[in-house]
Design an enzyme around this catalytic site. Sequence first.
Site, PDB file in Angstrom:
ATOM      1  N   PRO A  19       0.784  -1.231   0.000  1.00 38.49           N
ATOM      2  CA  PRO A  19       0.000   0.000   0.000  1.00 38.49           C
ATOM      3  C   PRO A  19       0.814   1.278   0.000  1.00 38.49           C
ATOM      4  CG  PRO A  19       0.038  -0.970   2.178  1.00 38.49           C
ATOM      5  CD  PRO A  19       0.737  -1.917   1.282  1.00 38.49           C
ATOM      6  N   GLU A  20       1.851   1.333  -0.796  1.00 34.96           N
ATOM      7  CA  GLU A  20       2.461   2.636  -1.010  1.00 34.96           C
ATOM      8  C   GLU A  20       1.520   3.400  -1.933  1.00 34.96           C
ATOM      9  OE1 GLU A  20       5.379   3.965   0.129  1.00 34.96           O
ATOM     10  OE2 GLU A  20       5.680   2.258   1.449  1.00 34.96           O
TER      11      GLU A  20
END
Length: 293
Positions: A19-20
């Site tokens: 989840p960057e």
Amino acid sequence: MLPRDVGSDPEAWDAASVPELPEVETTRRHVAQALTGRRIDVVEIRRDRMARRNERPADIVERLVGRTVESVGRIGKFIVIEVEGDLRWVIHLGMSGRLQLAGASHPEAPHTNVVVSLDDGVELRFVDPRTFGFVAVWTAEEWAASTMPAIGRDALSDTPDAVWLADRLAGRTAPIKALLLDQRVMAGIGNIYADEVLHRCGVRPTRPAGSLTSGEVEGLASVVGPVLEDGLLHGGTSLDDLAYLLPDGRAGEYAARLRVYGRTGEPCRTCGTPIERTIVAQRSSHFCPRCQT
DNA sequence: AACGATCCCTGTTGGC
DNA sequence: TGCCAACAGGGATCGT
């Protein structure tokens, strides 16, 4: 990696891993095509913890079922889905969350914690082993009372300029990295990108935010966008736990782009000095002692 | 108000 | 080999 016709193809599209912000944006673009205009038929919350930001898990089910998705947006690392009836459906992937699109007959991955079935037979599956992610459905009032209104400017689509940033950093004594991680300043930067951004602008993560010179703030403001754009360009690459980087070819490609994160003891790609590691804001932080001051 | 510390959770890793 | 403590992370929350 473009989404297939998942309605007829039983093979699922599996969102990128970590989840960057670039992966969240990649995920958003893919699920937007599948969700927009669709009616929600069934919602299953299999782990109540995933629904912890609603008063009751049942609220999520009751509010979504029978309603149509109007749009799929993003603020920082939050996916924000507008749903018929002035509702906002928020999804955060946490650190181990993935969204999958699949036909109902496609086998489920372990830790499939939330399943949303659409009126065309496609399922949106939220897989999240560590359950740091969450799903919420809020009325306008609940949204206003949540932490969302305090979220800062999106680091990718609304990258702060130097003047705005300087104003936010002025007088602050917390380490600059802590402010980069603070989603109320700008939204979307996580531990990896914070280290990468600071290396590119030559500032140590431990520097008090208010001590940055105007030149350093300009440098910082100028690298945030490009670093995230670069990540988005490679948004399809996977990155699981750091130690998992090497065995996976695509992950290796991602790792090769990192300049400091996870490279403790390895030579700086700019000057060759060994990268050092320290703890800042309770997070592992990596920097070049020569390039960053 | 600002800042630091804690907690949540589980798969993986490293030390013994 | 096997066991288990340590570790990773985003964000909410609490204490100072």
